[in-house]
Design an enzyme around this catalytic site. Structure first.
Site, PDB file in Angstrom:
ATOM      1  N   ARG A   4       0.883  -1.177   0.000  1.00  0.00           N
ATOM      2  CA  ARG A   4       0.000   0.000   0.000  1.00  0.00           C
ATOM      3  C   ARG A   4       0.909   1.211   0.000  1.00  0.00           C
ATOM      4  O   ARG A   4       1.680   1.433   0.948  1.00  0.00           O
ATOM      5  CB  ARG A   4      -0.910  -0.020   1.221  1.00  0.00           C
ATOM      6  CG  ARG A   4      -1.681   1.277   1.404  1.00  0.00           C
ATOM      7  CD  ARG A   4      -2.775   1.181   2.427  1.00  0.00           C
ATOM      8  NE  ARG A   4      -3.907   0.448   1.906  1.00  0.00           N
ATOM      9  CZ  ARG A   4      -5.156   0.570   2.373  1.00  0.00           C
ATOM     10  NH1 ARG A   4      -5.423   1.386   3.376  1.00  0.00           N
ATOM     11  NH2 ARG A   4      -6.145  -0.134   1.852  1.00  0.00           N
ATOM     12  N   HIS A  30      -7.309   0.712  -6.444  1.00  0.00           N
ATOM     13  CA  HIS A  30      -7.523  -0.158  -5.280  1.00  0.00           C
ATOM     14  C   HIS A  30      -8.190  -1.451  -5.775  1.00  0.00           C
ATOM     15  O   HIS A  30      -9.354  -1.724  -5.477  1.00  0.00           O
ATOM     16  CB  HIS A  30      -8.391   0.567  -4.252  1.00  0.00           C
ATOM     17  CG  HIS A  30      -8.369  -0.042  -2.888  1.00  0.00           C
ATOM     18  ND1 HIS A  30      -7.578  -1.131  -2.552  1.00  0.00           N
ATOM     19  CD2 HIS A  30      -9.058   0.288  -1.748  1.00  0.00           C
ATOM     20  CE1 HIS A  30      -7.780  -1.432  -1.283  1.00  0.00           C
ATOM     21  NE2 HIS A  30      -8.666  -0.596  -0.777  1.00  0.00           N
ATOM     22  N   GLN A  83     -10.096  -4.038  -3.397  1.00  0.00           N
ATOM     23  CA  GLN A  83     -11.400  -3.562  -2.949  1.00  0.00           C
ATOM     24  C   GLN A  83     -12.472  -3.884  -4.002  1.00  0.00           C
ATOM     25  O   GLN A  83     -13.582  -4.308  -3.673  1.00  0.00           O
ATOM     26  CB  GLN A  83     -11.336  -2.055  -2.695  1.00  0.00           C
ATOM     27  CG  GLN A  83     -12.652  -1.442  -2.280  1.00  0.00           C
ATOM     28  CD  GLN A  83     -13.094  -1.862  -0.892  1.00  0.00           C
ATOM     29  OE1 GLN A  83     -12.338  -1.775   0.054  1.00  0.00           O
ATOM     30  NE2 GLN A  83     -14.328  -2.345  -0.759  1.00  0.00           N
ATOM     31  N   ASP A 138     -17.114   7.175  -1.423  1.00  0.00           N
ATOM     32  CA  ASP A 138     -15.828   7.057  -0.724  1.00  0.00           C
ATOM     33  C   ASP A 138     -15.552   8.433  -0.114  1.00  0.00           C
ATOM     34  O   ASP A 138     -16.218   9.424  -0.438  1.00  0.00           O
ATOM     35  CB  ASP A 138     -14.733   6.667  -1.740  1.00  0.00           C
ATOM     36  CG  ASP A 138     -13.360   6.480  -1.104  1.00  0.00           C
ATOM     37  OD1 ASP A 138     -13.279   6.273   0.126  1.00  0.00           O
ATOM     38  OD2 ASP A 138     -12.362   6.549  -1.835  1.00  0.00           O
ATOM     39  N   CYS A 196     -16.422   1.780   0.545  1.00  0.00           N
ATOM     40  CA  CYS A 196     -15.245   0.937   0.812  1.00  0.00           C
ATOM     41  C   CYS A 196     -14.795   1.036   2.260  1.00  0.00           C
ATOM     42  O   CYS A 196     -14.110   0.139   2.748  1.00  0.00           O
ATOM     43  CB  CYS A 196     -14.118   1.311  -0.143  1.00  0.00           C
ATOM     44  SG  CYS A 196     -13.652   3.048  -0.063  1.00  0.00           S
ATOM     45  N   ARG A 218     -13.928  -8.614   1.465  1.00  0.00           N
ATOM     46  CA  ARG A 218     -12.498  -8.371   1.229  1.00  0.00           C
ATOM     47  C   ARG A 218     -11.704  -9.641   1.540  1.00  0.00           C
ATOM     48  O   ARG A 218     -10.800 -10.036   0.811  1.00  0.00           O
ATOM     49  CB  ARG A 218     -11.987  -7.230   2.130  1.00  0.00           C
ATOM     50  CG  ARG A 218     -12.574  -5.858   1.875  1.00  0.00           C
ATOM     51  CD  ARG A 218     -12.155  -5.308   0.535  1.00  0.00           C
ATOM     52  NE  ARG A 218     -10.705  -5.289   0.361  1.00  0.00           N
ATOM     53  CZ  ARG A 218      -9.878  -4.329   0.789  1.00  0.00           C
ATOM     54  NH1 ARG A 218     -10.380  -3.269   1.394  1.00  0.00           N
ATOM     55  NH2 ARG A 218      -8.583  -4.381   0.570  1.00  0.00           N
TER      56      ARG A 218
HETATM   57  N1  NVA Z   1      -9.828   6.763  -1.451  1.00  0.00           N
HETATM   58  C1  NVA Z   1      -9.461   6.291  -0.136  1.00  0.00           C
HETATM   59  C2  NVA Z   1      -9.757   4.830  -0.025  1.00  0.00           C
HETATM   60  C3  NVA Z   1      -9.484   4.229   1.329  1.00  0.00           C
HETATM   61  C4  NVA Z   1      -9.771   2.765   1.370  1.00  0.00           C
HETATM   62  C5  NVA Z   1      -8.003   6.586   0.127  1.00  0.00           C
HETATM   63  O1  NVA Z   1      -7.191   6.400  -0.788  1.00  0.00           O
HETATM   64  O2  NVA Z   1      -7.668   7.016   1.222  1.00  0.00           O
HETATM   65  N1   CP Z   2     -11.337  -0.154   2.297  1.00  0.00           N
HETATM   66  C1   CP Z   2     -10.065  -0.237   2.750  1.00  0.00           C
HETATM   67  O1   CP Z   2      -9.104  -0.487   1.989  1.00  0.00           O
HETATM   68  O2   CP Z   2      -9.956  -0.069   4.085  1.00  0.00           O
HETATM   69  P1   CP Z   2      -8.587   0.094   4.890  1.00  0.00           P
HETATM   70  O3   CP Z   2      -7.981   1.418   4.496  1.00  0.00           O
HETATM   71  O4   CP Z   2      -8.997   0.045   6.338  1.00  0.00           O
HETATM   72  O5   CP Z   2      -7.673  -1.044   4.509  1.00  0.00           O
END
Ligand code: NVA
Ligand code: CP
Length: 306
Positions: free
Chosen positions: A102, A129, A132, A223, A263, A291
């Site tokens: 990540r 992502h 997801q 989101d 999400c 997930r």
């Molecule tokens: N768009 C959000 C998704 C988190 C799961 C982010 O990138 O923070």
């Molecule tokens: N939806 C998602 O990826 O959640 P987290 O940021 O908690 O992993």
């Protein structure tokens, strides 16, 4: 799923439609316990951003496969002190069987993939992502039986989630409508790619009109308005995104049987009201559960289970 063995998942479109179908079927079998898979491999988690769902669901999915997980927290590994990705990737490649990352820039993820032979999984970048989206598609399929011809409307920032939904929808015949404010639209290159994949067989729409986008949709998705790394602009975004809030008034425009997805994590009172996320239309907890099942299927497939 032998065909996924050793592959990377850097973006949603790294999978083709039959592969997504097979993954979703495998996830269903794992979830229903029709199938039990055991493989004693080691997954590394290298997360430069916070995570609850992705971290825990990957960990539990790997444990359920009989494998092990190492948390490579950048705060306690040398990557946090600036060791080059090229070096880290070649070293981790010698220890691990598979690595989920990540991070911020998609280019950094791609550098990891270029320097490691083991499968690299995109556990969220600023661009995409994909893990997801596998859970999202699984949830929509569970609710409606199939994906082709259904319409998913995403309201909010044209961010990583919007991108992966566009590609995942195009790959599975799900119509995808993105309603985003001017200046916050999804990357035109991703939209073009989704259109090319859909090739007229499903609808890809990008609009600034949240009501038109929600009209008759089976899935209403949102989101956060400010993603991780964008916290500084969070306050300035609130008035811009307000018309895109998922609330009862907006849901009234969707299909009467529409489901609500997010999400997570959610900011109640911003992108979604408490009433909407807690309503009987909300499937966010099933979505979060999925997930784990979708990623268990993904891990087993990338590790070469058949
Ligand atoms: N768009 C959000 C998704 C988190 C799961 C982010 O990138 O923070
Ligand atoms: N939806 C998602 O990826 O959640 P987290 O940021 O908690 O992993």
């Amino acid at each position: 799923m032998k065909q996924l063995q050793g592959r990377d998942l850097l973006g949603t479109a790294d999978l083709n439609p039959p592969e997504i179908t097979s993954l979703l079927e495998l996830a269903r079998q794992l979830k229903s316990k029709e199938l039990v898979i055991q493989c004693s491999k080691v997954l590394g988690l290298l997360f430069y951003k916070a995570s609850t769902r992705t971290r825990v669901s990957f960990t539990v999915a790997m444990y359920r496969l009989g494998g092990q997980v190492i948390d490579l927290n950048p705060n306690v590994t040398q990557v946090g002190r600036g060791e080059p990705i090229e070096d880290t990737a070649r070293v981790l490649d010698r220890y691990l069987d598979i690595l989920a990352i990540r991070t911020y820039a998609q280019a950094d993820l791609e550098t990891f993939a270029n320097y490691a032979q083991i499968p690299i999984i995109n556990a969220l970048t600023d661009l995409e992502h994909p893990c997801q989206i596998l859970a999202d598609l699984m949830t929509v399929q569970e609710c409606f039986g199939s994906l082709p011809g259904k319409t998913l409307t995403y309201l909010g920032d044209g961010n990583n989630m919007a991108h992966s939904l566009l590609l995942g929808g195009a790959l599975t015949g799900l119509n995808v409508r993105i309603a985003a404010p001017k200046g916050y639209e999804p990357d035109p290159k991703i939209v073009q790619r989704a259109e090319a994949i859909a090739s007229g067989k499903s609808e890809i729409v990008v609009t600034q009109d949240p009501v038109a986008a929600a009209e008759g949709a089976q899935v209403v998705y949102t989101d956060v308005w400010a993603s991780m790394g964008q916290e500084e602009s969070a306050d300035q975004r609130i008035p811009i995104f307000q018309p895109y809030q998922v609330n009862q008034k907006l849901i009234d425009h969707a299909d009467p049987e529409a489901i609500i997805l997010h999400c997570l994590p959610a900011h109640r009172g911003e992108e979604i009201t408490a009433e909407a996320i807690e309503s009987k239309r909300s499937r966010v907890w099933d979505q979060a559960e999925n997930r784990m099942h979708a990623q268990q299927a993904l891990l087993a497939s990338l590790l070469g289970w058949e």
